[in-house]
Design an enzyme around this catalytic site. Structure first.
Site, short mmCIF file in Angstrom:
data_model
loop_
_atom_site.label_atom_id
_atom_site.label_comp_id
_atom_site.label_asym_id
_atom_site.label_seq_id
_atom_site.Cartn_x
_atom_site.Cartn_y
_atom_site.Cartn_z
N ARG A 28 35.97 13.32 -95.16
CA ARG A 28 35.90 13.91 -96.49
C ARG A 28 35.54 15.40 -96.49
NH1 ARG A 28 31.68 12.60 -101.03
NH2 ARG A 28 32.88 12.74 -102.95
N ARG A 31 37.78 18.14 -98.30
CA ARG A 31 37.80 18.32 -99.74
C ARG A 31 37.53 19.78 -100.15
NH1 ARG A 31 33.21 16.21 -103.60
NH2 ARG A 31 32.02 16.81 -101.79
N CYS A 52 2.60 38.15 -107.00
CA CYS A 52 2.62 36.81 -106.41
C CYS A 52 1.24 36.16 -106.54
CB CYS A 52 3.02 36.90 -104.94
SG CYS A 52 2.71 35.37 -104.04
N CYS A 55 -0.49 35.58 -102.93
CA CYS A 55 -0.88 36.67 -102.02
C CYS A 55 -2.41 36.85 -102.03
CB CYS A 55 -0.18 37.97 -102.41
SG CYS A 55 1.48 38.15 -101.69
N HIS A 115 3.60 37.78 -97.46
CA HIS A 115 4.52 37.29 -98.49
C HIS A 115 5.96 37.17 -97.96
CE1 HIS A 115 5.73 36.64 -102.68
NE2 HIS A 115 6.74 37.47 -102.48
N ASN A 155 8.13 22.36 -99.94
CA ASN A 155 9.40 22.64 -100.60
C ASN A 155 9.75 24.08 -100.29
OD1 ASN A 155 9.63 20.15 -101.95
ND2 ASN A 155 8.26 20.85 -103.57
N GLY A 161 13.20 23.50 -105.77
CA GLY A 161 12.16 23.46 -106.80
C GLY A 161 10.94 24.28 -106.47
N CYS A 162 11.07 25.14 -105.47
CA CYS A 162 9.94 25.96 -105.06
C CYS A 162 9.91 27.18 -105.97
CB CYS A 162 10.12 26.36 -103.61
SG CYS A 162 8.80 27.39 -103.01
N HIS A 166 6.50 32.86 -101.40
CA HIS A 166 5.39 33.02 -100.46
C HIS A 166 5.29 31.73 -99.64
CE1 HIS A 166 1.54 35.19 -99.51
NE2 HIS A 166 1.41 34.05 -98.86
N HIS A 168 4.37 28.50 -98.26
CA HIS A 168 3.30 27.56 -98.60
C HIS A 168 3.80 26.12 -98.61
CE1 HIS A 168 5.28 27.80 -102.53
NE2 HIS A 168 4.60 26.74 -102.91
N GLN A 170 2.21 21.82 -99.64
CA GLN A 170 1.30 21.11 -100.53
C GLN A 170 0.73 19.87 -99.84
OE1 GLN A 170 2.38 20.66 -104.68
NE2 GLN A 170 4.27 21.82 -104.40
N GLU A 184 8.44 2.24 -95.17
CA GLU A 184 8.41 2.47 -93.72
C GLU A 184 7.31 1.64 -93.05
OE1 GLU A 184 8.31 6.54 -92.52
OE2 GLU A 184 10.22 7.02 -93.47
N LYS A 313 25.11 19.78 -100.94
CA LYS A 313 25.51 18.39 -101.13
C LYS A 313 24.82 17.88 -102.39
CE LYS A 313 26.30 13.99 -100.75
NZ LYS A 313 27.60 13.44 -101.15
N PHE A 314 25.59 17.32 -103.32
CA PHE A 314 25.01 16.76 -104.53
C PHE A 314 24.78 15.27 -104.34
CE2 PHE A 314 26.83 20.68 -105.95
CZ PHE A 314 25.94 21.12 -106.90
N TYR A 318 27.48 8.49 -107.66
CA TYR A 318 27.58 7.37 -106.72
C TYR A 318 26.28 7.19 -105.94
CZ TYR A 318 28.89 4.35 -102.91
OH TYR A 318 28.91 3.32 -102.02
O1 LIG Z 1 4.22 21.73 -107.47
P1 LIG Z 1 5.31 22.71 -107.74
O2 LIG Z 1 5.69 23.52 -106.51
O3 LIG Z 1 5.07 23.56 -108.92
O4 LIG Z 1 6.59 21.83 -108.10
C1 LIG Z 1 7.60 21.39 -107.24
O5 LIG Z 1 7.16 20.38 -106.33
C2 LIG Z 1 6.68 19.17 -106.93
C3 LIG Z 1 6.36 18.19 -105.83
O6 LIG Z 1 7.48 17.86 -105.03
C4 LIG Z 1 7.70 18.59 -107.91
O7 LIG Z 1 7.10 17.53 -108.63
C5 LIG Z 1 8.22 19.63 -108.89
O8 LIG Z 1 9.28 19.08 -109.66
C6 LIG Z 1 8.72 20.86 -108.12
O9 LIG Z 1 9.18 21.85 -108.99
O1 LIG Z 2 33.84 13.31 -106.11
P1 LIG Z 2 33.44 14.67 -106.58
O2 LIG Z 2 33.36 14.80 -108.07
O3 LIG Z 2 34.28 15.76 -105.97
O4 LIG Z 2 31.98 14.89 -105.99
C1 LIG Z 2 30.77 14.66 -106.67
O5 LIG Z 2 30.51 13.27 -106.85
C2 LIG Z 2 30.38 12.50 -105.66
C3 LIG Z 2 29.99 11.08 -106.03
O6 LIG Z 2 28.74 11.03 -106.72
C4 LIG Z 2 29.36 13.11 -104.68
O7 LIG Z 2 29.45 12.45 -103.45
C5 LIG Z 2 29.61 14.60 -104.46
O8 LIG Z 2 28.55 15.14 -103.68
C6 LIG Z 2 29.69 15.30 -105.82
O9 LIG Z 2 29.93 16.68 -105.66
#
Ligand SMILES: O=P(O)(O)O[C@H]1O[C@H](CO)[C@@H](O)[C@H](O)[C@H]1O
Ligand SMILES: O=P(O)(O)O[C@H]1O[C@H](CO)[C@@H](O)[C@H](O)[C@H]1O
Lengths: 348, 348
Positions: A28, A31, A52, A55, A115, A155, A161-162, A166, A168, A170, A184, A313-314, A318
């Site tokens: 695939r 694509r 920041c 810092c 930083h 992260n 989502g970071c 800087h 870091h 958690q 696990e 990768k999304f 699916y």
């Molecule tokens: O705690 P932060 O860095 O503000 O937030 C980030 O990490 C968290 C823990 O994975 C998530 O819940 C938040 O959605 C993400 O934005």
């Molecule tokens: O099949 P599409 O629309 O090209 O692709 C999208 O949906 C798929 C199924 O959820 C995912 O595997 C892909 O990562 C996403 O980009």
């Protein structure tokens, strides 16, 4: 009839750590992509940024001031998802509505006062200080009677989502063992009871024999692409010998962990010559006061990028509704990472 | 001592459909956001786009031409993750390395010839044609002897990996039952064996009594925010009576499903006055030729937005390594959605 080949044919692989499966569709990758592209991370940052909140010396959101720290620095998250002072309580209405109050807390660790650095750009001696802090925190937090699980994680990158570049990570400690480590734990316990060895001890030995999915190896740790990897360039750092939690690591082993962490993340940065985003986290024994010979310390790396610095990768329709899915095989990903230079691209 | 309150205190909620838990941190909405913001979806699109590979009459990536379709249109995905013609095969090396070849296929469904529409902007009579197509496809694909699961889903919006805004969804059929429906099957079977009723029959009845989390109700379907919702504005459409798969719906029930689908997505669009991204998918009985009285048809909606059209919830470090986590409670989310106008914001 044609022979079934990993590199050609869709298949499912089993994840013995969780009991789940991943769908692999090697063909695939052809694509075309017309969808969302990400902004690449901004590469040039100052050593110190007065805006920041991580810092040294700066003021944080909660109104506190950071000390002029020189290496690592840990503080309580100003917007913690888990807090210690809440009433105990249960809610239940039959089998279908169940809830429990959850105590815990959330800390932030700055990896460096600088930083502009990230783990792959830091010296192993400085990363070692991060490992030492993890050990102290695991010990200290884990000793509290209402904390049974300590989750150390990072992260990296705004697509993960970071909210601050800087360097870091958690640490969240809490009463219950969360869903992922609990899965696990079940699998590792069953394996240990049957074989008298940890699941990952046997797994790592097997991987070292073929070498196919190995990325980094030093005296005490291995970084590899797991056979059952889900994210395109997913990796795992595992100790060669069974160790239930980081506080059990010797001095030498702690340095070896820092070394593997650096080498793996240098590979990552070199792949697309960009500061490579990921979420990473350590799985280890719960802090429930029991021995856990079945637990084998490891650190997962889940990086989202697929084709380039801007196409990820999304894990969507699916994947959310049915099953995790990947395109390139674990072996192909390992090969690509292993073939990269070992010097960070910025240092060339 | 203070009383434990959902709206004030961190807690875990149990998901009886999967057996997993979600961590809820209601106080955390106060956190400021300095991280990634998304580009809002482009709102004005033409009715026909000559560069769109899903518009009627246009050429697709694979070189095929779309017909001048008038309502819905289904075709085999030109870059299918699953294909029918692969050799059967197994790979196994002890307990830790297991893989199996996986046959199946992937189809794309255009919901409308109009490039500029989305489900919330379509008429119920036209959405009904989408429902009918789902029924036909489930029946036809499911009848193949090497297909045991049919996954119907929709990725909407580029932040959900959707590479084309033309209204469309997908259907993937495959040999194995994937991880997510397999988990739900186990839980539903256990409940049915114990109570002689489906889990969701009892659940919906209970939700209708309090009304707290109900978003939409018509004669045959309910849209609600599940008690155990993970995504900030997650919702589920469930049939009031137990139905194992969509082909068992009466004519009237099919229209009622189309109606609930429209009403829920209108609420979504109205929340931030933007075309609201989500992944949605139907969970129903496997197509293994058995009766499945334990299965209760439902459709999940996982929308990523949290605070606005441009700030999403990141399921990253803690969530990937430990446990799904949310900030606002399911009840607060339901209240916000329910309080919105029922007319689409563009039609005002
Ligand atoms: O705690 P932060 O860095 O503000 O937030 C980030 O990490 C968290 C823990 O994975 C998530 O819940 C938040 O959605 C993400 O934005
Ligand atoms: O099949 P599409 O629309 O090209 O692709 C999208 O949906 C798929 C199924 O959820 C995912 O595997 C892909 O990562 C996403 O980009």
């Amino acid at each position: 009839m044609e022979q079934f080949e990993f590199t050609e044919h869709s298949h499912r692989r089993y994840n013995p750590l969780t009991g789940d499966w991943v769908l692999v569709s090697p063909h695939r990758t052809k694509r075309p992509w017309q969808g969302k592209v990400e902004k690449p991370a901004i590469e040039k940052r100052p050593e110190y940024d007065e805006k920041c909140y991580l810092c040294p010396g700066n003021e944080r959101a909660g109104g506190h001031n950071n000390p002029e720290y020189k290496d690592v620095f840990v503080f309580q998250n100003d917007f913690s998802a888990l807090v210690p002072d809440i009433p105990e309580g249960n809610y239940s209405n039959g089998e279908l509505f169940k809830a429990e109050s959850e105590r815990g807390f959330c800390k932030v660790i700055c990896f460096s006062p600088r930083h502009d650095l990230t783990i792959p750009e830091m010296e192993v001696t400085d990363i070692r200080k991060v490992v030492d802090l993890w050990c102290n925190e695991y010990q200290e937090i884990g000793a509290l009677d209402y904390i049974n699980h300590v989750q150390i994680f990072e992260n990296k990158g705004d697509i993960m989502g970071c909210s601050n570049p800087h360097p870091h990570g958690q640490i969240w400690g809490q009463y219950s063992v969360p869903v992922e480590p609990a899965k696990e734990a079940v699998m590792q316990k069953a394996y240990f009871d049957k074989h008298g060895k940890t699941l990952l001890e046997d797994y790592v030995a097997e991987e070292l024999m073929t070498g196919e999915r190995i990325l980094v190896e030093n005296d005490h740790f291995v970084a590899l692409v797991p056979f059952w990897a889900t994210w395109p360039f997913e990796a795992m750092i595992v100790s060669k010998c069974a160790v239930a939690n980081i506080t059990q690591l010797t001095e030498e082993e702690r340095t070896a962990l820092a070394d593997a962490y650096k080498k793996l993340t240098v590979m990552y940065d070199n792949l697309f010559e960009v500061s490579f985003p990921y979420s990473a986290g350590i799985h280890q024994a719960p802090t429930d006061g029991q021995e856990h010979p079945e637990w084998h310390l490891h650190m997962h790396f889940y990086p989202p990028l697929l084709r380039s610095a801007t196409v990820k990768k999304f894990m969507v329709g699916y994947e959310m509704m049915a099953n995790a899915q990947r395109d390139i095989t674990a072996e192909q990903a390992a090969q690509r990472l292993r073939d990269l230079p070992t010097v960070h691209y910025k240092a060339k």
